[in-house]
Design a protein around this motif. Structure first.
Motif, mmCIF file in Angstrom:
data_model
loop_
_atom_site.group_PDB
_atom_site.id
_atom_site.type_symbol
_atom_site.label_atom_id
_atom_site.label_comp_id
_atom_site.label_asym_id
_atom_site.label_seq_id
_atom_site.Cartn_x
_atom_site.Cartn_y
_atom_site.Cartn_z
ATOM 1 N N VAL A 1 0.849 -1.191 0.000
ATOM 2 C CA VAL A 1 0.000 0.000 0.000
ATOM 3 C C VAL A 1 0.882 1.236 0.000
ATOM 4 O O VAL A 1 1.689 1.444 0.904
ATOM 5 C CB VAL A 1 -0.939 0.011 1.217
ATOM 6 N N GLU B 1 -2.976 3.482 -1.649
ATOM 7 C CA GLU B 1 -3.376 2.724 -2.843
ATOM 8 C C GLU B 1 -2.592 1.414 -2.898
ATOM 9 O O GLU B 1 -1.375 1.414 -2.688
ATOM 10 C CB GLU B 1 -3.055 3.569 -4.087
ATOM 11 N N ASP B 2 -3.275 0.315 -3.163
ATOM 12 C CA ASP B 2 -2.576 -0.956 -3.282
ATOM 13 C C ASP B 2 -1.899 -1.014 -4.659
ATOM 14 O O ASP B 2 -2.574 -1.093 -5.687
ATOM 15 C CB ASP B 2 -3.546 -2.135 -3.124
ATOM 16 N N ILE B 3 -0.571 -0.942 -4.676
ATOM 17 C CA ILE B 3 0.147 -0.907 -5.959
ATOM 18 C C ILE B 3 0.622 -2.290 -6.386
ATOM 19 O O ILE B 3 1.281 -2.415 -7.422
ATOM 20 C CB ILE B 3 1.354 0.066 -5.916
ATOM 21 N N ARG C 1 4.530 6.826 -9.943
ATOM 22 C CA ARG C 1 4.031 7.274 -8.645
ATOM 23 C C ARG C 1 5.139 7.755 -7.723
ATOM 24 O O ARG C 1 4.880 8.209 -6.620
ATOM 25 C CB ARG C 1 3.242 6.140 -7.981
#
Ligand code: ADP
Ligand code: MG
Lengths: 295, 253
Positions: B60, B64-66, B77
């Motif tokens: 995370v 956001e779970d990448i 990002r």
């Protein structure tokens, strides 16, 4: 004198054609470590596309040329997408076999679609009319071919050295993971490599067709093998090497036959002899790096 | 900036390399992950970078779970890695290597500014902009690898064993740069076998052993922890005990 000019112009234009096609082998080898055996068939398809563009669809020559180059490029990209990409992580031998399969598939597809009987590549007078150079009557094509090749090489060099796409190609050719860590999209970059290599083969095929007008489904096989040899001669993986190898091979072929017409029947064998000699003396090719293996 | 890894599991063809790793990197900190050769440190970074696909877990980043995103999306990002073994592009110049670091960026002025920043950080590189990266010394290549990662404008800079194989003086330089970059506002996740040097710069550290975190704590606290001293710092409590079973890391000072 006029014979010498004739031979030199001929040598340079054959060498240019080999160079254009050898670049496709070397660029694909660079990013995939694959000898794209289907490259000769992509070249063959370009000749058929021009033929039908001019004779069936009655396109102006420049339209048919552009259509042929774009379709050829698309065909190369499609081959990568369908036959090579799914095997990228498989053992090397699988993707190599897949390339051989694509080559046979395209040859047979051409036989089914266009028939096995030879077609004659339509002449475009703007390119094939004769002109005077230093007292020699030569086809315009012999001047145009090296000129077009030179322009394309400069453009390619600009692309590779000065644009992000070109830098990405060089990065991918060197190290997949390091390239990905920079944000490079592997799939897009490899597809782009096929696009460029195949479109150069398309340009080569058009000029080849005007010089050697017979079209059959296996017409790409011999130029394919020779240009692969040219790429190896120059040092596979190196674009400059492909150009040097292509020019050297074309010039050697034409000039040896010019000097000793009795050897004309052996013309196609020169490439192999040259290959054996170079590989014995310098196994990495004329401009090859010491190691071409990926780390 | 906040990176939170939860129960990350990775295997290579059935062999488990990470067996449920959780760790947190918070804004502005230097966090280090130390461990012996083969512990799974690089595997963790490769998973965060999107170079390999974990079996399960969550990565995370800023909520956001990448996990599962393409590598380029993760770079976009601001999570950027300088990989183990430097992996500079040997047949490109120093300048080209730095520019390809900025591959995803379109802000020309910003790229120029960061180029100057990297040159100021590494004067040795600024003297060699047109030299092929393959002809640089090991230390210079490491600087280039870090500079190249900085050109991507990272919010989180991950470094995989930047001191590996370098002379002690050069190692000192590299750690000084890590401090400086962190002071300039970039959060750092540092992987090292050189436990001593990395725990000294780190705010927080994790110890990885065969795929699991076995110890964590403040850098200072870990440095003074007896089992760390024995296993990673080459200091033994008692001469009669067995030799440390881990590879002893080089002491930089
Ligand atoms: N590509 C790979 N294929 C198979 N096993 C691997 C691969 N990469 C690493 N491993 C294994 O995973 C474990 C962790 O490796 P790695 O993450 O490189 O450790 P570290 O970086 O801590 O030295 C090791 O046992 C290693 O052998
Ligand atoms: Mg490692």
């Amino acid at each position: 004198m006029s014979a010498i000019i004739q031979h030199l112009a001929n040598a340079l234009s054959v060498g240019s054609l080999y160079a254009l096609m050898a670049i496709g082998y070397t660029m694909v080898y660079g990013v995939l470590r694959l000898i794209n055996f289907a490259h000769g068939e992509i070249f063959m398809m370009a000749m058929y596309i021009v033929f039908f563009g001019l004779t069936m669809f009655l396109m102006p020559w420049y339209v048919s040329f552009i259509v042929a180059i774009l379709l050829t490029a698309a065909l190369g990209v499609a081959a990568e997408r369908l036959a090579y990409r799914p095997l990228r992580d498989a053992p090397r031998i699988s993707i190599l076999i897949s390339a051989i399969a694509v080559s046979y598939f395209l040859q047979n597809l051409a036989t089914v679609l266009f028939g096995g009987r030879p077609l004659t590549f339509p002449q475009v007078p703007l390119f094939t009319s004769m002109i005077d150079v230093g007292g020699a009557r030569i086809s315009r094509l012999l001047i145009l071919t090296p000129a077009v090749t030179a322009i394309l090489l400069i453009a390619l060099q600009y692309l590779l050295k000065r644009t992000k796409t070109g830098m990405a190609m060089r990065a991918v050719a060197r190290d997949y993971d390091a390239a990905r860590l920079m944000g490079v999209d592997l799939n897009r970059t490899i597809a782009m490599t096929f696009f460029i290599g195949s479109s150069l083969a398309g340009v080569g095929a058009i000029m080849w067709g005007m010089k050697y007008p017979q079209i059959i489904p296996t017409v790409g096989a011999m130029p394919g093998v020779k240009c692969f040899i040219a790429a190896v001669l120059g040092g596979i993986g190196s674009v400059a090497g492909a150009v040097v190898g292509g020019l050297a091979l074309g010039i050697a072929e034409v000039l040896i036959v010019a000097a000793a017409p009795a050897l004309a029947g052996y013309r196609d064998a020169f490439a192999f002899v040259l290959l054996i000699i170079v590989l014995l003396v310098k196994p990495t090719g004329l401009l090859g790096e010491k190691t071409t293996e990926k780390v | 900036m906040r990176l939170e890894i939860q129960d990350l599991r990775v295997s290579y063809g059935g062999i488990r390399a990470l067996k449920g790793v959780s760790l947190t990197v918070s804004e502005g900190s230097v966090v280090t992950l130390i461990g012996a050769n083969g512990a799974g440190k690089s595997t963790a970074l490769r998973a965060i970078s999107g170079l390999l696909k974990p079996d399960s877990g969550r990565i995370v980043y800023n909520g956001e779970d990448i996990l599962g995103l393409a590598a380029k999306e993760i770079v976009r990002r601001g999570v950027v890695m300088a990989p183990e073994g430097r992996r500079v592009f040997p047949d490109m110049t120093v300048r080209e290597n730095l520019l390809i670091g900025a591959y995803l960026r379109n802000d020309k002025a910003g790229v120029e500014k960061d180029l100057r920043y990297v040159m100021e950080l590494f004067p040795r590189l600024s003297e060699r902009t047109w030299q092929m990266a393959g002809t640089l010394s090991g230390g210079e290549q490491q600087m280039l690898a870090v500079g190249r990662a900085l050109m991507a404008k990272p919010k989180l800079l991950m470094m995989d064993e930047p001191s590996l194989g370098l002379a002690p003086l050069v190692v000192k330089d590299i750690f000084a740069i890590i401090r400086r970059v962190n002071q300039d506002g970039i959060t750092i996740l540092l992987i090292e076998q050189n436990a001593n040097a990395s725990l000294r710069v780190a705010d927080y550290g994790y110890v990885l052993e065969t795929g699991s975190i076995v110890l964590e704590g403040n850098g200072r606290a870990l440095l003074e922890n007896p089992s760390i001293q024995e296993a990673y710092l080459g200091r033994r409590r008692n001469r009669k005990t067995e030799p440390a079973k881990y590879e002893v890391s080089m002491n930089s000072d």
